[in-house]
Design a protein around this motif. Structure first.
Motif, short mmCIF file in Angstrom:
data_model
loop_
_atom_site.label_atom_id
_atom_site.label_comp_id
_atom_site.label_asym_id
_atom_site.label_seq_id
_atom_site.Cartn_x
_atom_site.Cartn_y
_atom_site.Cartn_z
N ARG A 173 2.50 -1.11 -4.31
CA ARG A 173 1.97 -2.47 -4.22
C ARG A 173 0.65 -2.54 -4.99
N GLY A 210 -2.48 -4.78 -6.18
CA GLY A 210 -3.24 -6.00 -5.94
C GLY A 210 -3.90 -6.50 -7.21
N VAL A 221 0.63 -8.11 -5.63
CA VAL A 221 0.09 -8.91 -4.53
C VAL A 221 -1.14 -9.63 -5.06
N SER A 266 -9.35 -9.24 1.16
CA SER A 266 -8.08 -9.75 1.69
C SER A 266 -6.91 -8.84 1.32
N LEU A 267 -7.11 -7.94 0.35
CA LEU A 267 -6.05 -7.05 -0.09
C LEU A 267 -6.02 -5.73 0.68
N GLY A 316 -5.25 -2.98 3.11
CA GLY A 316 -4.08 -2.77 3.96
C GLY A 316 -2.80 -3.33 3.39
N LYS A 317 -2.91 -4.13 2.33
CA LYS A 317 -1.73 -4.76 1.75
C LYS A 317 -1.32 -4.12 0.42
N VAL A 318 -2.24 -3.37 -0.21
CA VAL A 318 -1.95 -2.80 -1.53
C VAL A 318 -2.38 -1.34 -1.60
#
Length: 323
Positions: A162, A164, A193, A209-210, A212-214
């Motif tokens: 992923r 970002g 993302v 905001s990224l 944990g997501k990327v």
């Protein structure tokens, strides 16, 4: 007889002296330069333009009138600068980065305009194609091969799935990069993302905001991001989130690595193009250019702070290792 001889000679000398400034003024060329914001990459373009002009025989204070204004990241100010420069009627206007180029081109159909550091001038509607425009516009693009950017991401973070990307959705070139990155990453089983940063002050919160997501954050030459890169680096270090850039100057500011162009060289290339116009060429007959010269910069110290170790082979292949 002496007085009769002296009078005509004096008159001729006075006439010559009176004509000299006019002749000098006729030789003087004027170039107006504007950039959307000041940051290392765009500043390097500006300085490179001046160097390119000087190498071509146009030097400020001798035969060149040079003026420069930054819009300080404000598109409204960019439009004001564009109108002011058009009113000055220079021999050429250099517009650095997409928002400034869009503002200048919207303001004139007559004054020669040379854009620089614009990723995709066609998508930004500066020109209709990569062929000569046949109007008053040409320029130099900083377009990058994004497949090579993805290769670099995989070398630095081999298991990344992923990616970002913080960007300004109002900047046409960033939108183009996002779309292409999505398509290219999907072909490799990876995902993009997005995190929106419409203003430079939004960059830090967008990066947070990224978390944990990327697995990694990639940044293109988005002007909001580059002008606020330190806020992104802060997030990268705190969250152990690796940062890969396409702007080599960002490596000096805390990115782990970047495969990008030398913006000083890009500026010099732009300056040489402007010089051709000052010497009489029509901008509409000059094909927009790109550059193929790429450089790899790495920062092992930044890598350690962001939780990764750079492969030794990658470090050895770098044009510059930032300590």
């Amino acid at each position: 007889m002496k007085s009769l001889t002296w009078a005509p000679l004096s008159a001729l000398a006075l006439a010559a002296a009176a004509l000299a400034p006019a002749a000098h003024a006729a030789d003087m060329k004027s170039v107006a330069v504007t950039a959307i914001v000041e940051h290392p990459a765009l500043d390097a373009v500006r300085d490179g333009v001046k160097d390119g002009l000087k190498a071509a025989g146009f030097e400020e204070g001798k035969n060149l009138k040079w003026q420069y204004q930054s819009a300080q990241g404000n598109t409204g100010t960019a439009a004001q600068i564009a109108r002011k420069f058009v009113g000055d009627k220079p021999d050429a206007i250099v517009a650095i980065a997409t928002p400034s180029a869009q503002a200048v081109i919207a303001s004139t159909k007559n004054v020669p305009v040379v854009f620089s550091a614009v990723t995709d001038p066609v998508a930004a509607k500066l020109v209709k194609s990569w062929e000569p425009s046949k109007n008053n516009v040409t320029g130099v693009s900083d377009l990058l091969a994004l497949d090579k950017q993805i290769d670099l991401i995989k070398q630095v973070v081999p298991n990344a799935k992923r990616v970002g990307m913080v960007y300004n959705p109002g900047e046409a070139n960033s939108v183009v990069v996002v779309k292409e990155m999505k398509d290219l990453l999907a072909k490799q089983g990876m995902q993009l993302v997005e995190a929106s940063a419409p203003r430079s002050v939004d960059v830090g919160s967008a990066a947070r905001s990224l978390i944990g997501k990327v697995d990694v954050i990639y940044t293109n030459t988005d002007n909001n991001v580059v002008s606020s890169y330190e806020s992104l680096v802060k997030v990268g270090q705190e969250a152990k989130l690796p940062l890969i850039a396409s702007d080599t100057d960002s490596v000096k500011r805390g990115a782990i690595a970047a495969l990008g162009i030398n913006y000083r060289d890009l500026g010099e290339q732009t300056g040489r193009m402007v010089a051709r116009i000052l010497k009489g060429e029509n901008p509409g007959d000059i094909k927009p250019e790109t550059t193929t010269k790429m450089e790899l910069f790495v920062n092992p110290g930044a890598a350690e702070k962001q939780g990764v170790k750079l492969p030794e082979a990658l470090v050895k292949s770098a044009a510059q290792v930032v300590q």
